[in-house]
Design a protein around this motif. Structure first.
Motif, PDB file in Angstrom:
ATOM      1  N   CYS A  33       0.974  -1.325  -0.170  1.00  0.00           N
ATOM      2  CA  CYS A  33      -0.153   0.202   0.308  1.00  0.00           C
ATOM      3  C   CYS A  33       1.292   1.500   0.256  1.00  0.00           C
ATOM      4  O   CYS A  33       0.258   2.363   0.364  1.00  0.00           O
ATOM      5  CB  CYS A  33      -0.863   0.047   1.263  1.00  0.00           C
ATOM      6  SG  CYS A  33      -1.823  -1.404   1.256  1.00  0.00           S
ATOM      7  N   PRO A  37       3.292   1.751  -6.711  1.00  0.00           N
ATOM      8  CA  PRO A  37       2.937   3.213  -7.234  1.00  0.00           C
ATOM      9  C   PRO A  37       2.178   2.177  -8.343  1.00  0.00           C
ATOM     10  O   PRO A  37       1.538   1.160  -8.134  1.00  0.00           O
ATOM     11  CB  PRO A  37       3.601   4.226  -8.549  1.00  0.00           C
ATOM     12  CG  PRO A  37       4.709   2.459  -8.565  1.00  0.00           C
ATOM     13  CD  PRO A  37       4.656   1.788  -7.891  1.00  0.00           C
ATOM     14  N   ILE A  46      -7.935   6.039  -7.149  1.00  0.00           N
ATOM     15  CA  ILE A  46      -6.980   6.960  -7.789  1.00  0.00           C
ATOM     16  C   ILE A  46      -5.480   6.509  -7.918  1.00  0.00           C
ATOM     17  O   ILE A  46      -5.499   5.316  -7.819  1.00  0.00           O
ATOM     18  CB  ILE A  46      -6.634   7.681  -6.336  1.00  0.00           C
ATOM     19  CG1 ILE A  46      -6.409   6.542  -4.919  1.00  0.00           C
ATOM     20  CG2 ILE A  46      -7.692   8.147  -5.800  1.00  0.00           C
ATOM     21  CD1 ILE A  46      -5.849   7.207  -3.469  1.00  0.00           C
ATOM     22  N   GLY A  47      -4.734   7.546  -7.993  1.00  0.00           N
ATOM     23  CA  GLY A  47      -3.191   7.206  -8.025  1.00  0.00           C
ATOM     24  C   GLY A  47      -2.448   8.036  -7.228  1.00  0.00           C
ATOM     25  O   GLY A  47      -3.000   8.529  -6.512  1.00  0.00           O
ATOM     26  N   LYS A  48      -1.175   7.216  -7.111  1.00  0.00           N
ATOM     27  CA  LYS A  48      -0.433   7.463  -6.287  1.00  0.00           C
ATOM     28  C   LYS A  48       0.856   7.061  -6.391  1.00  0.00           C
ATOM     29  O   LYS A  48       1.271   6.092  -7.153  1.00  0.00           O
ATOM     30  CB  LYS A  48      -0.682   6.806  -4.452  1.00  0.00           C
ATOM     31  CG  LYS A  48       0.013   5.668  -4.853  1.00  0.00           C
ATOM     32  CD  LYS A  48      -0.484   4.954  -2.986  1.00  0.00           C
ATOM     33  CE  LYS A  48       0.566   3.993  -3.525  1.00  0.00           C
ATOM     34  NZ  LYS A  48       1.576   3.995  -3.206  1.00  0.00           N
ATOM     35  N   ASP A  49       2.166   7.508  -6.091  1.00  0.00           N
ATOM     36  CA  ASP A  49       3.647   7.932  -6.746  1.00  0.00           C
ATOM     37  C   ASP A  49       4.012   6.670  -5.496  1.00  0.00           C
ATOM     38  O   ASP A  49       3.604   5.730  -4.501  1.00  0.00           O
ATOM     39  CB  ASP A  49       4.496   8.851  -5.884  1.00  0.00           C
ATOM     40  CG  ASP A  49       3.866   9.269  -7.108  1.00  0.00           C
ATOM     41  OD1 ASP A  49       3.490   9.338  -8.259  1.00  0.00           O
ATOM     42  OD2 ASP A  49       4.033  11.492  -6.519  1.00  0.00           O
ATOM     43  N   GLU A  52       4.395   6.698  -1.808  1.00  0.00           N
ATOM     44  CA  GLU A  52       3.493   6.884  -1.221  1.00  0.00           C
ATOM     45  C   GLU A  52       2.364   6.613  -0.206  1.00  0.00           C
ATOM     46  O   GLU A  52       1.734   5.793  -0.959  1.00  0.00           O
ATOM     47  CB  GLU A  52       2.529   8.227  -1.857  1.00  0.00           C
ATOM     48  CG  GLU A  52       1.543   8.809  -1.551  1.00  0.00           C
ATOM     49  CD  GLU A  52       1.095   9.874  -2.233  1.00  0.00           C
ATOM     50  OE1 GLU A  52      -0.658  10.226  -2.803  1.00  0.00           O
ATOM     51  OE2 GLU A  52       1.752   9.513  -3.595  1.00  0.00           O
ATOM     52  N   CYS A  54      -0.965   4.500   0.443  1.00  0.00           N
ATOM     53  CA  CYS A  54      -2.990   4.796  -0.096  1.00  0.00           C
ATOM     54  C   CYS A  54      -3.753   5.505   1.032  1.00  0.00           C
ATOM     55  O   CYS A  54      -2.994   5.464   1.946  1.00  0.00           O
ATOM     56  CB  CYS A  54      -2.295   3.724  -0.425  1.00  0.00           C
ATOM     57  SG  CYS A  54      -4.967   3.209  -1.028  1.00  0.00           S
ATOM     58  N   ARG A  55      -4.253   6.465   0.905  1.00  0.00           N
ATOM     59  CA  ARG A  55      -5.214   7.472   1.584  1.00  0.00           C
ATOM     60  C   ARG A  55      -5.788   6.186   2.099  1.00  0.00           C
ATOM     61  O   ARG A  55      -6.517   7.090   3.444  1.00  0.00           O
ATOM     62  CB  ARG A  55      -5.772   8.201   0.828  1.00  0.00           C
ATOM     63  CG  ARG A  55      -7.256   7.218  -0.124  1.00  0.00           C
ATOM     64  CD  ARG A  55      -8.164   8.717  -0.624  1.00  0.00           C
ATOM     65  NE  ARG A  55      -9.446   7.719  -1.377  1.00  0.00           N
ATOM     66  CZ  ARG A  55      -9.698   8.461  -2.031  1.00  0.00           C
ATOM     67  NH1 ARG A  55      -9.981   9.526  -2.732  1.00  0.00           N
ATOM     68  NH2 ARG A  55     -10.562   7.900  -2.886  1.00  0.00           N
TER      69      ARG A  55
END
Length: 281
Positions: A33, A37, A46-49, A52, A54-55
């Motif tokens: 998580c 990426p 959603i996307g993430k790097d 980072e 995950c929300r």
């Protein structure tokens, strides 16, 4: 981990044979998580790097929407499998030091995780290969590859980070290819070679795919209803949204839980021992 070959009727290795190669999220620091990426798509809302969080990752490293991942637009999370790499990195490589309380470990931990994941995937395939009676001519070489791969997973973080995992994977793959050839040779008649084939959306209802080479085949949204995949090599096959309703996968070779999770099936789909019917089926 058992490497004792089973009898011909036993089929692929069971869950009991590979407990360390099953994800134990409760012993992991949410590495999939954070370290990996992903882009906003039909698989992820959603996307993430890379690096980072995950929300949806909670402070206890659990997913806040785990029971609702598909409904919330994260089906990609439900098909990912680390093959137990997460808990190995968290509890062994980094000795239980998590990246939140020890932020200095974060970059190295996130870099090591995908390397460990590759090694654990190889352990999964090698363990299965050693249960296949037809592969007895290469069992010695497979055991040696298994020992070597297990030894690599026990290296320190710095060594793992610098490991040429692609080169090791290529060496192991030669043994897995030979295993596949030996298993598929036991199926009489001409076998289909669709290695790497573009079979997206293909109508393969009721197809005789016994002994077929489907390595790396793109079977996205293909219809394999009632297909017979006995001794078919499925390593790396893309089964996203593949319809496996009533298909016979009991003796398919190198099938993983992640592939099943990505596919569609029903109560009549026949699965290998040790793999489970996904809840969304």
């Amino acid at each position: 981990m058992s490497t004792t070959p089973e009898t011909p009727s036993s089929g692929p290795a069971t869950a009991a044979d590979r407990p360390a190669l099953r994800a134990d999220c409760g012993s992991c620091f949410g590495l999939c998580c954070v370290a990996l990426p992903f882009a906003a798509s039909t698989d992820f809302a959603i996307g993430k790097d890379a690096g980072e969080p995950c929300r949806n990752l909670r402070t206890d490293f659990r997913c806040g929407i785990h029971s609702r991942l598909r409904a919330e637009g994260f089906p990609g999370c439900t098909v990912y499998d680390c093959f137990g790499a997460g808990q190995k990195v968290s509890q062994l490589t980094f000795e239980g030091r998590d990246w939140r309380r020890h932020p200095g470990t974060a970059a190295e931990m996130f870099a090591v995780f995908p390397v460990m994941r590759h090694l654990h995937e190889l352990l999964w395939y090698l363990t299965e290969a050693l249960t296949l009676p037809a592969a007895r001519p290469v069992h010695g070489a497979l055991r040696e590859a298994l020992r070597e791969t297990e030894h690599l997973t026990l290296r320190g973080a710095a060594e793992l980070r610098e490991l040429d995992v692609a080169a090791h994977r290529d060496r192991v793959n030669q043994l897995l290819l030979r295993t596949s050839e030996l298993v598929r040779a036991g199926i009489p008649g001409k076998k289909k070679n669709r290695r790497g084939a573009d079979l997206i959306g293909a109508d393969l209802r009721g197809a005789d795919l016994r002994g077929a080479n489907l390595r790396g085949a793109r079977l996205i949204a293909a219809n394999l209803t009632r297909a017979d995949l006995t001794a078919a090599d499925l390593i790396g096959a893309d089964l996203r949204d593949t319809d496996l309703s009533a298909a016979d996968l009991r003796r398919a070779v190198f099938l993983t839980q992640a592939q099943l999770n990505a596919a569609k099936g029903d109560a009549a789909t026949r699965l290998p021992t040790g793999l489970t019917r996904p809840e969304h089926w």
